[in-house]
Design a protein around this motif. Structure first.
Motif, PDB file in Angstrom:
ATOM      1  N   GLU A   1       0.801  -1.225   0.000  1.00 15.48           N
ATOM      2  CA  GLU A   1       0.000   0.000   0.000  1.00 15.48           C
ATOM      3  C   GLU A   1       0.837   1.280   0.000  1.00 15.48           C
ATOM      4  O   GLU A   1       1.965   1.298   0.485  1.00 15.48           O
ATOM      5  CB  GLU A   1      -0.952  -0.001   1.188  1.00 15.48           C
ATOM      6  CG  GLU A   1      -0.264  -0.037   2.530  1.00 15.48           C
ATOM      7  CD  GLU A   1      -0.949  -1.012   3.465  1.00 15.48           C
ATOM      8  OE1 GLU A   1      -0.874  -2.234   3.212  1.00 15.48           O
ATOM      9  OE2 GLU A   1      -1.546  -0.544   4.437  1.00 15.48           O
ATOM     10  N   VAL A   2       0.251   2.340  -0.559  1.00 11.50           N
ATOM     11  CA  VAL A   2       0.941   3.630  -0.554  1.00 11.50           C
ATOM     12  C   VAL A   2       0.437   4.525   0.579  1.00 11.50           C
ATOM     13  O   VAL A   2       1.045   5.516   0.922  1.00 11.50           O
ATOM     14  CB  VAL A   2       0.770   4.387  -1.893  1.00 11.50           C
ATOM     15  CG1 VAL A   2       1.506   3.667  -3.002  1.00 11.50           C
ATOM     16  CG2 VAL A   2      -0.690   4.563  -2.257  1.00 11.50           C
ATOM     17  N   ASN A   3      -0.713   4.177   1.141  1.00  9.50           N
ATOM     18  CA  ASN A   3      -1.299   4.910   2.263  1.00  9.50           C
ATOM     19  C   ASN A   3      -0.625   4.393   3.529  1.00  9.50           C
ATOM     20  O   ASN A   3      -1.039   3.420   4.125  1.00  9.50           O
ATOM     21  CB  ASN A   3      -2.799   4.593   2.244  1.00  9.50           C
ATOM     22  CG  ASN A   3      -3.575   5.283   3.325  1.00  9.50           C
ATOM     23  OD1 ASN A   3      -3.086   6.185   4.003  1.00  9.50           O
ATOM     24  ND2 ASN A   3      -4.791   4.853   3.506  1.00  9.50           N
ATOM     25  N   LEU A   4       0.506   5.055   3.900  1.00 13.41           N
ATOM     26  CA  LEU A   4       1.387   4.451   4.912  1.00 13.41           C
ATOM     27  C   LEU A   4       1.126   4.967   6.315  1.00 13.41           C
ATOM     28  O   LEU A   4       1.057   6.170   6.535  1.00 13.41           O
ATOM     29  CB  LEU A   4       2.845   4.756   4.562  1.00 13.41           C
ATOM     30  CG  LEU A   4       3.417   4.083   3.322  1.00 13.41           C
ATOM     31  CD1 LEU A   4       4.798   4.657   3.021  1.00 13.41           C
ATOM     32  CD2 LEU A   4       3.502   2.587   3.521  1.00 13.41           C
ATOM     33  N   TYR A   5       1.018   4.053   7.246  1.00 10.28           N
ATOM     34  CA  TYR A   5       0.964   4.411   8.664  1.00 10.28           C
ATOM     35  C   TYR A   5       1.749   3.325   9.390  1.00 10.28           C
ATOM     36  O   TYR A   5       1.196   2.352   9.879  1.00 10.28           O
ATOM     37  CB  TYR A   5      -0.488   4.480   9.136  1.00 10.28           C
ATOM     38  CG  TYR A   5      -0.653   5.049  10.518  1.00 10.28           C
ATOM     39  CD1 TYR A   5      -0.354   6.387  10.781  1.00 10.28           C
ATOM     40  CD2 TYR A   5      -1.115   4.284  11.559  1.00 10.28           C
ATOM     41  CE1 TYR A   5      -0.503   6.920  12.041  1.00 10.28           C
ATOM     42  CE2 TYR A   5      -1.274   4.803  12.832  1.00 10.28           C
ATOM     43  CZ  TYR A   5      -0.976   6.128  13.057  1.00 10.28           C
ATOM     44  OH  TYR A   5      -1.128   6.649  14.318  1.00 10.28           O
TER      45      TYR A   5
END
Ligand code: UDP
Ligand code: MG
Length: 334
Positions: free
Chosen positions: A182-186
């Motif tokens: 994923e590019v939506n990083l947390y």
């Protein structure tokens, strides 16, 4: 057991003021870890320049010239703290056994690294650095952060309370983490999902040594929202539930108005009409907004854009690897 090779990964964005102060501190720390026999002499300090506009990269290059323990990579532009960390970890994973990620501003207590490495030597693959107090935070930051952790917990996301991005992660874990595309990083919420044995070490966080924070309220809110949307789809469920309840109430309202009509009591109330319309309009817009957020995120994920692009290195990647030419290896050759 051989001594593990450690890479300390330090993201830097416009840090020309604080880097000359903290880089020697990181260097001393690494030397003391090597000296105490915890880690191998081929360990490295990897600075990740996150597209700084000041002289951060020049400082990193100078450091790399003076001491082989310092190395650096540079992203082709600013991509944000989380992406800089991923860039560093991907660079490190094939050359080391363990990585420790830490901010470059000296806020996190370096002495916690000894405990982190000890925990790794005891068999933990992930060691979370956890703040034992939030004394140096403003009241606002402290209470919003704590409220946020509670919300995440209620939404079913697994996060370590008061842990930011000061963390030891083994190369083995990073290689598994690589499959999280994923590019939506947390990151702090993603590593618990990778699994493996983990533990926490506690430290107290200081004020920034120099320069300014790059996390204004806007970026903090964006990171918080990324956290929720990347870890949980409960908001969508909540909205579905809310929609169901509202639909039920509306249905009863319809029944009520038909009965009232049959009984001949239809003095239409303007106020009730408007309030119902407003209420429904509001709920619908809210729901659409939240659903839209997820649709937007899905759109970004389907693009599969690279999460980082490295433009420079302090070593020539086609010729040598940064794990070479340490004193120990030179001595071996001679
Ligand atoms: N950072 C980065 N890219 C950015 C913003 C920040 O690499 O776009 C780095 C920054 O250089 C620092 C770390 O992330 O090493 C944490 O940033 P900062 O100290 O400004 O945040 P705070 O501690 O105030 O939350
Ligand atoms: Mg900071």
């Amino acid at each position: 057991m051989n001594r593990p090779v450690l890479w300390i990964i330090i993201p830097c964005y416009n840090e020309q003021e604080v880097l000359p102060v903290t880089a020697p501190m990181f260097g001393d720390k690494l030397r003391s870890l090597i000296g105490s026999g915890r880690v191998d002499d081929s360990s490295r300090i990897l600075f990740v320049n996150d597209g700084s506009r000041d002289s951060t990269w020049e400082i990193i290059c100078r450091l790399a010239d003076t001491d082989p323990h310092y190395i650096g990579i540079s992203q082709s532009r600013n991509r944000g703290h989380q992406n800089a960390l991923v860039a560093g970890m991907m660079e490190a994973k094939d050359s080391c056994d363990i990585t420790i990620t830490i901010d470059c501003d000296g806020q996190d207590d370096l002495s916690a690294m000894d405990d982190m490495v000890d925990a790794y030597l005891d068999g933990c693959e992930i060691v979370y650095g956890v703040r034992s107090d939030r004394g140096t935070d403003t009241w606002f930051k402290r209470s919003t952060a704590q409220g946020y952790y509670k919300i995440l917990e209620a939404l079913g996301a697994e996060v370590v309370y008061n842990h930011a991005d000061y963390r030891l992660v083994s190369a083995r874990v990073i290689k598994e983490f690589e499959n999280f595309k994923e590019v939506n990083l947390y990151l702090r919420g993603m590593f618990p999902l990778v699994g493996f044995k983990s533990t926490s070490v506690y430290y107290s966080r200081q004020e920034r040594l120099a320069g300014e924070s790059h996390y204004p309220l806007r970026k903090m809110l964006a990171l918080a929202f990324d956290g929720i949307t990347s870890l949980s789809i409960k908001p969508i469920h909540l909205i579905t539930g809310l929609g169901g309840i509202v639909a039920l109430i509306s249905f009863m309202g319809v029944l009520w108005s038909i009965i009232a009509h049959i009984l001949g009591r239809t003095v239409a109330g303007w106020a009730s009409m408007t309030s119902i319309i407003c209420f429904l309009g509001g709920i619908q817009l809210l729901s659409l907004g939240v659903i839209g957020e997820y649709v937007g995120k899905t759109y970004m994920e389907t693009k599969q854009r690279p999460r980082f692009i490295i433009s420079d290195r302090t070593w020539d990647a086609s010729k040598d690897s940064p794990g070479q030419n340490t004193d120990a290896q030179k001595a071996k050759k001679e």
